[in-house]
Write a protein that holds these residues in place. Structure first.
Motif, PDB file in Angstrom:
ATOM      1  N   GLU A 181      29.112   4.554  -1.165  1.00 17.35           N
ATOM      2  CA  GLU A 181      27.968   5.418  -0.879  1.00 17.35           C
ATOM      3  C   GLU A 181      26.748   5.095  -1.736  1.00 17.35           C
ATOM      4  O   GLU A 181      25.960   5.971  -2.056  1.00 17.35           O
ATOM      5  CB  GLU A 181      28.349   6.903  -1.076  1.00 17.35           C
ATOM      6  N   THR A 182      26.593   3.838  -2.110  1.00 15.62           N
ATOM      7  CA  THR A 182      25.495   3.450  -2.985  1.00 15.62           C
ATOM      8  C   THR A 182      24.260   3.018  -2.210  1.00 15.62           C
ATOM      9  O   THR A 182      23.142   3.304  -2.618  1.00 15.62           O
ATOM     10  CB  THR A 182      25.930   2.301  -3.912  1.00 15.62           C
ATOM     11  N   PHE A 183      24.437   2.333  -1.087  1.00 19.22           N
ATOM     12  CA  PHE A 183      23.322   1.726  -0.372  1.00 19.22           C
ATOM     13  C   PHE A 183      23.050   2.420   0.959  1.00 19.22           C
ATOM     14  O   PHE A 183      23.928   3.047   1.543  1.00 19.22           O
ATOM     15  CB  PHE A 183      23.604   0.244  -0.119  1.00 19.22           C
ATOM     16  N   VAL A 184      21.819   2.258   1.426  1.00 22.81           N
ATOM     17  CA  VAL A 184      21.437   2.787   2.728  1.00 22.81           C
ATOM     18  C   VAL A 184      20.617   1.734   3.463  1.00 22.81           C
ATOM     19  O   VAL A 184      19.839   0.992   2.858  1.00 22.81           O
ATOM     20  CB  VAL A 184      20.626   4.109   2.570  1.00 22.81           C
ATOM     21  N   LEU A 185      20.834   1.642   4.777  1.00 22.12           N
ATOM     22  CA  LEU A 185      20.078   0.749   5.645  1.00 22.12           C
ATOM     23  C   LEU A 185      18.983   1.574   6.305  1.00 22.12           C
ATOM     24  O   LEU A 185      19.265   2.496   7.059  1.00 22.12           O
ATOM     25  CB  LEU A 185      20.999   0.121   6.689  1.00 22.12           C
ATOM     26  N   THR A 186      17.726   1.248   6.014  1.00 26.34           N
ATOM     27  CA  THR A 186      16.617   2.099   6.444  1.00 26.34           C
ATOM     28  C   THR A 186      16.261   1.959   7.918  1.00 26.34           C
ATOM     29  O   THR A 186      15.742   2.896   8.521  1.00 26.34           O
ATOM     30  CB  THR A 186      15.357   1.796   5.615  1.00 26.34           C
ATOM     31  N   ASP A 187      16.517   0.798   8.503  1.00 24.04           N
ATOM     32  CA  ASP A 187      16.127   0.559   9.900  1.00 24.04           C
ATOM     33  C   ASP A 187      17.185  -0.288  10.589  1.00 24.04           C
ATOM     34  O   ASP A 187      17.061  -1.513  10.672  1.00 24.04           O
ATOM     35  CB  ASP A 187      14.760  -0.135   9.954  1.00 24.04           C
ATOM     36  N   PRO A 188      18.257   0.330  11.093  1.00 19.65           N
ATOM     37  CA  PRO A 188      19.336  -0.418  11.741  1.00 19.65           C
ATOM     38  C   PRO A 188      18.864  -1.306  12.890  1.00 19.65           C
ATOM     39  O   PRO A 188      19.414  -2.387  13.115  1.00 19.65           O
ATOM     40  CB  PRO A 188      20.278   0.690  12.243  1.00 19.65           C
ATOM     41  N   LYS A 189      17.836  -0.875  13.608  1.00 19.19           N
ATOM     42  CA  LYS A 189      17.351  -1.668  14.745  1.00 19.19           C
ATOM     43  C   LYS A 189      16.768  -3.009  14.311  1.00 19.19           C
ATOM     44  O   LYS A 189      16.764  -3.965  15.084  1.00 19.19           O
ATOM     45  CB  LYS A 189      16.295  -0.867  15.510  1.00 19.19           C
ATOM     46  N   ALA A 190      16.286  -3.083  13.077  1.00 21.36           N
ATOM     47  CA  ALA A 190      15.668  -4.314  12.590  1.00 21.36           C
ATOM     48  C   ALA A 190      16.681  -5.429  12.371  1.00 21.36           C
ATOM     49  O   ALA A 190      16.311  -6.609  12.308  1.00 21.36           O
ATOM     50  CB  ALA A 190      14.907  -4.047  11.294  1.00 21.36           C
ATOM     51  N   VAL A 191      17.972  -5.064  12.232  1.00 21.68           N
ATOM     52  CA  VAL A 191      18.998  -6.085  11.985  1.00 21.68           C
ATOM     53  C   VAL A 191      19.935  -6.260  13.186  1.00 21.68           C
ATOM     54  O   VAL A 191      20.726  -7.214  13.206  1.00 21.68           O
ATOM     55  CB  VAL A 191      19.823  -5.746  10.731  1.00 21.68           C
ATOM     56  N   ALA A 192      19.868  -5.363  14.153  1.00 24.06           N
ATOM     57  CA  ALA A 192      20.772  -5.417  15.301  1.00 24.06           C
ATOM     58  C   ALA A 192      20.650  -6.757  16.026  1.00 24.06           C
ATOM     59  O   ALA A 192      19.549  -7.198  16.358  1.00 24.06           O
ATOM     60  CB  ALA A 192      20.471  -4.271  16.260  1.00 24.06           C
ATOM     61  N   GLY A 193      21.777  -7.420  16.227  1.00 25.36           N
ATOM     62  CA  GLY A 193      21.795  -8.684  16.943  1.00 25.36           C
ATOM     63  C   GLY A 193      21.355  -9.889  16.137  1.00 25.36           C
ATOM     64  O   GLY A 193      21.292 -10.998  16.666  1.00 25.36           O
ATOM     65  N   LYS A 194      21.052  -9.694  14.865  1.00 22.81           N
ATOM     66  CA  LYS A 194      20.563 -10.792  14.022  1.00 22.81           C
ATOM     67  C   LYS A 194      21.645 -11.288  13.069  1.00 22.81           C
ATOM     68  O   LYS A 194      22.576 -10.572  12.710  1.00 22.81           O
ATOM     69  CB  LYS A 194      19.339 -10.345  13.217  1.00 22.81           C
TER      70      LYS A 194
END
Length: 234
Positions: A181-194
């Protein structure tokens, strides 16, 4: 001899530069390390190994699916590699990251190891730690690799939300527990499929990289890892 070189020689005499490995004075042609200490650095050459023989990929078996993983150096306690990276992290020698990045980028690009990567992200520091240190020690290393690979480098997608004490001083079981529970991904759509390259300084247990990777994979990304150094000390 030009006037400029004369002034450089005077400057070298008045303000000598010292090797980060052994403390001896180094010439202006040497960067951070003397020739002897430079040759003591041990490269992993993981990027030249088949995946099934790559220790860094094997470290994550059964935890997260990793496409590619490599580190420039072996991290040897009490040796030059430790003193070099400690200078980068704790003694304001941020340019060491640039030097290591330029060195590794040349080899990775020539080999094409990360040729499928589309985006690069550094493992983030907690804002308090970054403010105290003044910089993220991964930034110059990571941005240099990203430039060489011709991919976007973003420091705003992974954020650290829990302030922990130095991971290097903890037993590996404690690192696994406190990384949760240390990190958070701020914009999942920015990495989707990459295909995303996660960049860090030292990989030991792999707990930090595994957690970051899990967030990205959940968002639909493929992940690879690139680090300055690899440690067997878990």
């Amino acid at each position: 001899m030009t006037l400029f070189s004369v002034f450089k020689d005077i400057g070298a005499f008045l303000f000598p530069r010292y090797c980060l490995g052994c403390g001896q004075i180094i010439s202006r042609q040497e960067q951070f390390l003397c020739v002897t200490c430079r040759h003591e650095l041990r490269q992993t050459h993981f990027h030249l190994l088949p995946d099934e023989r790559n220790p860094m990929i094997r470290k994550f078996f059964g935890r997260v699916v990793v496409q590619k993983a490599s580190a420039l150096l072996y991290y040897d306690k009490g040796a030059v590699s430790q003193r070099l990276i400690h200078a980068l992290k704790y003694h304001d020698r941020e340019q060491v990251g640039l030097w290591l990045g330029q060195w590794y980028a040349t080899e990775l690009v020539a080999n094409g190891y990360f040729s499928q990567v589309e985006l690069a992200l550094p493992v983030p520091l907690h804002p308090k730690k970054k403010k105290k240190r003044g910089y993220n020690q991964v930034t110059l290393f990571g941005s240099t690799l990203a430039d060489a690979l011709q991919v976007t480098y973003r420091e705003d997608l992974l954020l650290k939300q829990t302030y922990n004490s130095a991971q290097a001083k903890k037993h590996w079981l404690e690192r696994q527990r406190t990384s949760a529970e240390t990190f958070v991904l701020t914009d999942p759509k920015a990495v989707a499929g990459k295909h995303v390259l996660i960049i860090d300084d030292i990989v030991t247990t792999g707990a930090t990289l595994a957690q970051c990777a899990a967030l990205l994979i959940k968002a639909g990304a493929k992940v690879s890892f690139a680090c300055m150094a690899y440690s067997n000390d878990e």
